[in-house]
Design a protein around this motif. Sequence first.
Motif, PDB file in Angstrom:
ATOM      1  N   TYR A   1      -2.558 -14.701 -92.789  1.00 40.85           N
ATOM      2  CA  TYR A   1      -3.082 -15.598 -93.812  1.00 40.85           C
ATOM      3  C   TYR A   1      -2.998 -15.023 -95.221  1.00 40.85           C
ATOM      4  CZ  TYR A   1      -4.840 -18.410 -89.991  1.00 40.85           C
ATOM      5  OH  TYR A   1      -4.928 -19.195 -88.869  1.00 40.85           O
TER       6      TYR A   1
ATOM      7  N   ARG B   1      -1.798 -22.500 -93.842  1.00 42.70           N
ATOM      8  CA  ARG B   1      -2.118 -21.071 -93.803  1.00 42.70           C
ATOM      9  C   ARG B   1      -2.540 -20.569 -95.178  1.00 42.70           C
ATOM     10  NH1 ARG B   1       2.964 -18.193 -91.239  1.00 42.70           N
ATOM     11  NH2 ARG B   1       2.140 -16.491 -92.467  1.00 42.70           N
TER      12      ARG B   1
ATOM     13  N   GLY C   1      -6.039 -18.877 -96.226  1.00 40.99           N
ATOM     14  CA  GLY C   1      -6.042 -17.556 -96.846  1.00 40.99           C
ATOM     15  C   GLY C   1      -6.726 -17.549 -98.196  1.00 40.99           C
TER      16      GLY C   1
ATOM     17  N   ALA D   1      -9.416 -15.970 -93.293  1.00 36.85           N
ATOM     18  CA  ALA D   1      -8.720 -15.028 -92.411  1.00 36.85           C
ATOM     19  C   ALA D   1      -9.713 -14.035 -91.847  1.00 36.85           C
ATOM     20  CB  ALA D   1      -7.624 -14.306 -93.164  1.00 36.85           C
TER      21      ALA D   1
ATOM     22  N   GLY E   1      -8.349 -19.331 -87.589  1.00 32.63           N
ATOM     23  CA  GLY E   1      -6.969 -19.668 -87.312  1.00 32.63           C
ATOM     24  C   GLY E   1      -6.479 -19.261 -85.945  1.00 32.63           C
TER      25      GLY E   1
END
Length: 87
Positions: free
Chosen positions: A34, A70, A74, A79, A84
């Motif tokens: 991420y 993603r 992030g 993350a 995720g």
Amino acid sequence: MGLISEVLLLPFAPARGSAWVIGKVLEEAERLYYDPAAVRAELARLEEQLDAGEITEEEFDRREDELLDRLEIGMRGGAGTGEGTAR
């Protein structure tokens, strides 16, 4: 009570240590997955592949959406939170 429980749980120490190491490896893998800089680099490579005709517009759109998801996670700091891992 702490000493007794430590002695009784001593045979399980390798398993507990292994679980800890696996957890740390997973956290680092998610952090890298991420990482906004890494995602941006992948987006740039994806655009290069499209320009070179290596992938179709549909493939580009699908993969771009995944990368943008993603990137959003992030940027939010998700993350390493397990957010995720369900993919």
